[in-house]
Design an enzyme around this catalytic site. Structure first.
Site, PDB file in Angstrom:
ATOM      1  N   GLU A 157       6.585   2.457  -9.048  1.00 33.70           N
ATOM      2  CA  GLU A 157       7.225   1.141  -9.261  1.00 33.70           C
ATOM      3  C   GLU A 157       6.114   0.131  -9.039  1.00 33.70           C
ATOM      4  O   GLU A 157       5.672  -0.087  -7.915  1.00 33.70           O
ATOM      5  CB  GLU A 157       8.388   0.957  -8.288  1.00 33.70           C
ATOM      6  CG  GLU A 157       9.183  -0.321  -8.525  1.00 33.70           C
ATOM      7  CD  GLU A 157       8.757  -1.439  -7.586  1.00 33.70           C
ATOM      8  OE1 GLU A 157       7.967  -2.307  -8.028  1.00 33.70           O
ATOM      9  OE2 GLU A 157       9.214  -1.442  -6.435  1.00 33.70           O
ATOM     10  N   CYS A 214       7.653  -7.873  -6.061  1.00 34.76           N
ATOM     11  CA  CYS A 214       7.324  -7.219  -7.329  1.00 34.76           C
ATOM     12  C   CYS A 214       8.262  -7.671  -8.443  1.00 34.76           C
ATOM     13  O   CYS A 214       7.927  -7.557  -9.628  1.00 34.76           O
ATOM     14  CB  CYS A 214       7.384  -5.705  -7.174  1.00 34.76           C
ATOM     15  SG  CYS A 214       8.958  -5.075  -6.550  1.00 34.76           S
TER      16      CYS A 214
END
Length: 517
Positions: free
Chosen positions: A258, A297
């Site tokens: 990720e 993120c």
């Protein structure tokens, strides 16, 4: 001041005199918090301990009993969360930022526990789907058997969520019957270390189920085997390096990434300035820029607006940013603290200069900032940085300033907006803001292949949304392309993806025996 690791159910210190040890500094004051090193740590024995002690203990439990472990973990962390809040200020987090991290992790534990009880059997494995007849008779059938892997999960985590990230991965691993070895990012490793102390003090997990490595685990990558999982969260560049590691490739080690991505929000053509939905759009952009100082993120990096509304959007966002007080996160009234380190501040400065080369700074100066109750040079402080750039330039779609920065890009028409969005080469999340259902549905269908999640904001849900940047346990968290190609969360599906799915060809009574486990 050397940070300890937790290996083989014991707290151990690295070699005392390591010239390569890394100093970790307080993001607010610049003072040294700790030093981090993995020199002298026996990671080989730690991995064996996970597989031979932690794994069997977890696999012996049913899904419901594993859910009980998650409930106990949630209670233990919640009882001592004030410690984590207080320590988070050293990483630059306001109380709201700390709650986002700590309480978010607690909620994930509880959510997975509830889902496991509701969606999984009280058994150690799962017989998936109704039996399918494989021959002319009625007693040669096929199902899928989902069983725990006799390996471990090595968590390599990013600095921005030192509590939520390890707990989110731990929740899935525990349900899957898999022990975890956690490697936190060095700049906030002291926070994950405190979290692991809270968990080990509670004795909620069986021996070997959770270990912590403070420091580099790069040499340990060669220790991973066919039944192990490497779960990585961090930069796209590091993900690329790990994905091609010779040992991981040779043994087909499962790798989930990720990675940071250039996420976007798109304002639809039907949304007019000064409308309630336009105001909601502005709030969303500013929230994404300022929560955790933009170090998420999932944070919005690109703000796509119709060309005719560009000036209104820039004015509205800049006006709201002007009211954001920056400084010591422990001080009253401060809404945004520093980024995590001076090195991170320099990374953001380089990134925003590259983006602004095709445009201009509308709000903020990357070299100057006024702060409350802190020294702007000793602490890693940045102003909120709003950029107006050429939408067709390369940098806004390729360079990510991992901090309190966003770039407004004016699109000519819907086709241009779709092209700009895709130039991010794959993102964790995009938000579409508009009330025109025909436009939203058509645009979403075009955008979906490039995103792990779409957040569709309109006048009916704008007061209920959890926000662009909030991954939720029920839905996939990950994304294609630059975002890593992996998947985290995703409800029970996320836990089952850590297990082995085996096609089972057997008689009806044999299949029933597995279902009765």
């Amino acid at each position: 001041m050397l940070l300890e690791s937790h290996l083989q159910d014991t707290w151990v210190a690295p070699t005392a005199h390591d010239p390569a040890a890394v100093d970790v500094h307080d993001a607010v004051t610049g003072e040294t918090v700790c030093r981090v090193s993995a020199r002298g740590l026996d990671l080989d024995s730690a991995f064996v301990h996970a597989r031979e002690v932690g794994g069997p203990a977890l696999r012996a439990l049913t899904f419901h009993q594993r859910a009980d472990l998650l409930e106990a973990l949630a209670a233990a962390v919640r009882a001592r969360r004030e410690e984590l809040y207080a320590l988070s200020t050293r990483a630059g987090a306001t109380l709201n930022d700390a709650r986002y991290d700590v309480d978010g992790g607690i909620r994930v534990l509880r959510d997975y526990a509830a889902r496991a009880r509701a969606e999984l059997p009280d058994a150690p494995c799962l017989v998936e789907g109704p039996p399918e007849r494989l021959a002319r008779g009625e007693d040669f059938l096929g199902v899928h058997l989902v069983t725990p892997s006799p390996g471990l999960m090595l968590q390599v985590n990013a600095f921005n969520f030192p509590v939520w990230a390890p707990l989110e991965k731990l929740a899935q691993a525990v349900l899957a019957g898999m022990p975890s070895v956690v490697k936190p990012a060095t700049p906030t490793a002291y926070l994950t270390e405190r979290l692991v102390r809270i968990i080990t003090d509670s004795e909620a997990l069986p021996p070997g189920a959770l270990q912590l490595v403070a420091g580099s685990v790069r040499p340990a990558l060669d220790l991973l085997g066919e039944q192990d999982v490497l779960s990585f969260t961090g930069s796209a560049a590091t993900a690329e390096t790990l994905r091609t590691h010779s040992g991981l490739v040779a043994r087909s080690v499962r790798f989930n990434a990720e990675a940071d991505s250039v996420n976007a929000v798109v304002l639809a053509p039907d949304v007019t300035p000064a409308s309630p939905l336009f105001e909601a759009f502005v709030r969303e952009v500013v929230t994404e820029m300022t929560v955790k100082a933009g170090q998420k993120c999932t944070a919005v990096r690109r703000v796509l607006v119709p060309r005719e509304h560009e000036s209104a959007a820039l004015d509205a966002i800049a006006s709201r940013l002007a009211g954001v007080s920056i400084g010591n996160p422990a001080s009253e009234g401060v809404r945004m603290g520093p980024v995590v380190s001076l090195a991170q501040r320099e990374d953001v400065r380089r990134a925003v200069r590259a983006i602004a080369a095709s445009g201009r700074f509308v709000h903020g100066d990357p070299e100057k900032v006024r702060v409350v109750d802190a020294d702007p040079e000793r602490g890693a402080f940045l102003d909120t940085l709003l950029i107006s750039a050429d939408p067709d330039a390369a940098a806004p779609h390729e360079v990510e300033p991992f901090g309190p920065a966003a770039t407004v890009l004016a699109y000519r028409d819907t086709a241009h907006a779709g092209d700009l969005l895709a130039r991010g080469r794959g993102s964790l999340v995009a938000s579409l803001v508009g009330d025109d259902l025909a436009w939203t549905t058509a645009f979403a269908l075009e955008a979906a292949p490039w995103h792990g999640r779409l957040h569709l904001l309109d006048s009916t849900n704008m007061d209920q949304t959890t926000g662009h940047g909030s991954p939720l346990p029920a839905l996939r968290h990950g994304g294609p392309g630059r975002a890593g190609g992996g998947s985290e969360l995703a409800g029970i599906r996320g836990a089952l993806e850590l297990m082995q799915r085996t096609g089972l060809q057997a008689s009806r009574r044999t299949i029933a025996a597995f279902q009765d486990q």
